[in-house]
Motif scaffolding. Structure first.
Motif, mmCIF file in Angstrom:
data_model
loop_
_atom_site.group_PDB
_atom_site.id
_atom_site.type_symbol
_atom_site.label_atom_id
_atom_site.label_comp_id
_atom_site.label_asym_id
_atom_site.label_seq_id
_atom_site.Cartn_x
_atom_site.Cartn_y
_atom_site.Cartn_z
ATOM 1 N N MET A 1 0.849 -1.169 0.000
ATOM 2 C CA MET A 1 0.000 0.000 0.000
ATOM 3 C C MET A 1 0.895 1.232 0.000
ATOM 4 S SD MET A 1 -3.096 0.942 2.576
ATOM 5 C CE MET A 1 -4.114 -0.374 1.997
ATOM 6 N N LYS A 2 0.572 2.172 -0.862
ATOM 7 C CA LYS A 2 1.404 3.364 -0.986
ATOM 8 C C LYS A 2 0.756 4.590 -0.370
ATOM 9 C CE LYS A 2 3.843 1.803 -5.048
ATOM 10 N NZ LYS A 2 4.318 2.116 -6.378
ATOM 11 N N VAL A 3 -0.555 4.675 -0.388
ATOM 12 C CA VAL A 3 -1.261 5.841 0.136
ATOM 13 C C VAL A 3 -2.682 5.426 0.495
ATOM 14 C CG1 VAL A 3 -2.132 6.723 -2.061
ATOM 15 C CG2 VAL A 3 -1.638 8.329 -0.228
ATOM 16 N N GLY A 4 -3.299 6.196 1.373
ATOM 17 C CA GLY A 4 -4.681 5.928 1.763
ATOM 18 C C GLY A 4 -5.440 7.227 1.920
ATOM 19 N N VAL A 6 -8.464 9.078 4.345
ATOM 20 C CA VAL A 6 -9.317 9.063 5.530
ATOM 21 C C VAL A 6 -10.058 10.382 5.544
ATOM 22 C CG1 VAL A 6 -9.391 8.988 8.042
ATOM 23 C CG2 VAL A 6 -7.754 7.555 6.816
ATOM 24 N N GLU A 7 -11.369 10.317 5.405
ATOM 25 C CA GLU A 7 -12.226 11.501 5.342
ATOM 26 C C GLU A 7 -11.737 12.485 4.286
ATOM 27 O OE1 GLU A 7 -12.675 13.100 9.281
ATOM 28 O OE2 GLU A 7 -13.671 11.305 10.011
ATOM 29 N N GLY A 8 -11.322 11.946 3.143
ATOM 30 C CA GLY A 8 -10.916 12.777 2.032
ATOM 31 C C GLY A 8 -9.499 13.319 2.107
ATOM 32 N N VAL A 16 -1.467 4.517 7.775
ATOM 33 C CA VAL A 16 -2.406 3.440 7.436
ATOM 34 C C VAL A 16 -2.140 2.231 8.322
ATOM 35 C CG1 VAL A 16 -3.112 1.815 5.633
ATOM 36 C CG2 VAL A 16 -2.754 4.220 5.077
ATOM 37 N N LYS A 17 -0.865 1.892 8.524
ATOM 38 C CA LYS A 17 -0.519 0.754 9.378
ATOM 39 C C LYS A 17 -0.960 0.996 10.814
ATOM 40 C CE LYS A 17 3.414 -0.750 6.611
ATOM 41 N NZ LYS A 17 4.864 -0.862 6.517
ATOM 42 N N ARG A 18 -0.770 2.222 11.315
ATOM 43 C CA ARG A 18 -1.190 2.529 12.692
ATOM 44 C C ARG A 18 -2.708 2.452 12.826
ATOM 45 N NH1 ARG A 18 1.714 7.879 14.628
ATOM 46 N NH2 ARG A 18 1.001 8.519 12.593
#
Length: 69
Positions: A1-4, A6-8, A16-18
Motif C-alpha cells: 500500500m502506498k497511500v490511503g 481518511v475523510e478525504g 495506514v498501518k497505525r
C-alpha cells in the motif's frame, strides 16, 4: 500500500498501518468504560474497607464494655 484516504485526506503508509493496528470501536469503548470506572471502584473499595474497620472497632468496644459490667 502506498497511500490511503481518511475523510478525504491523504495518509501515509505508516499512518495506514497505525490505523489498521487500532482495536475495533466496541473494544475501544470498553477500554474507555473500564478506565472511567476504575477510579470509582477503587474509591468505593476504600470506603468499604473503612466501614468494615469502623464496624470492627464498634464491635470490640461493645465486647469490652460488656466484659466490664
Amino acid at each position: 500500500m502506498k497511500v490511503g484516504l481518511v475523510e478525504g485526506k491523504a495518509v501515509t503508509p505508516d499512518q495506514v498501518k497505525r490505523l489498521a493496528a487500532l482495536p475495533a470501536k466496541l473494544e475501544l469503548l470498553a477500554q474507555l468504560g473500564g478506565a472511567l470506572q476504575a477510579p470509582m471502584a477503587g474509591f468505593l473499595g476504600a470506603m468499604n474497607g473503612l466501614l468494615y474497620m469502623m464496624v470492627g472497632a464498634l464491635e470490640a468496644l461493645k465486647i469490652k464494655r460488656a466484659g466490664a459490667q
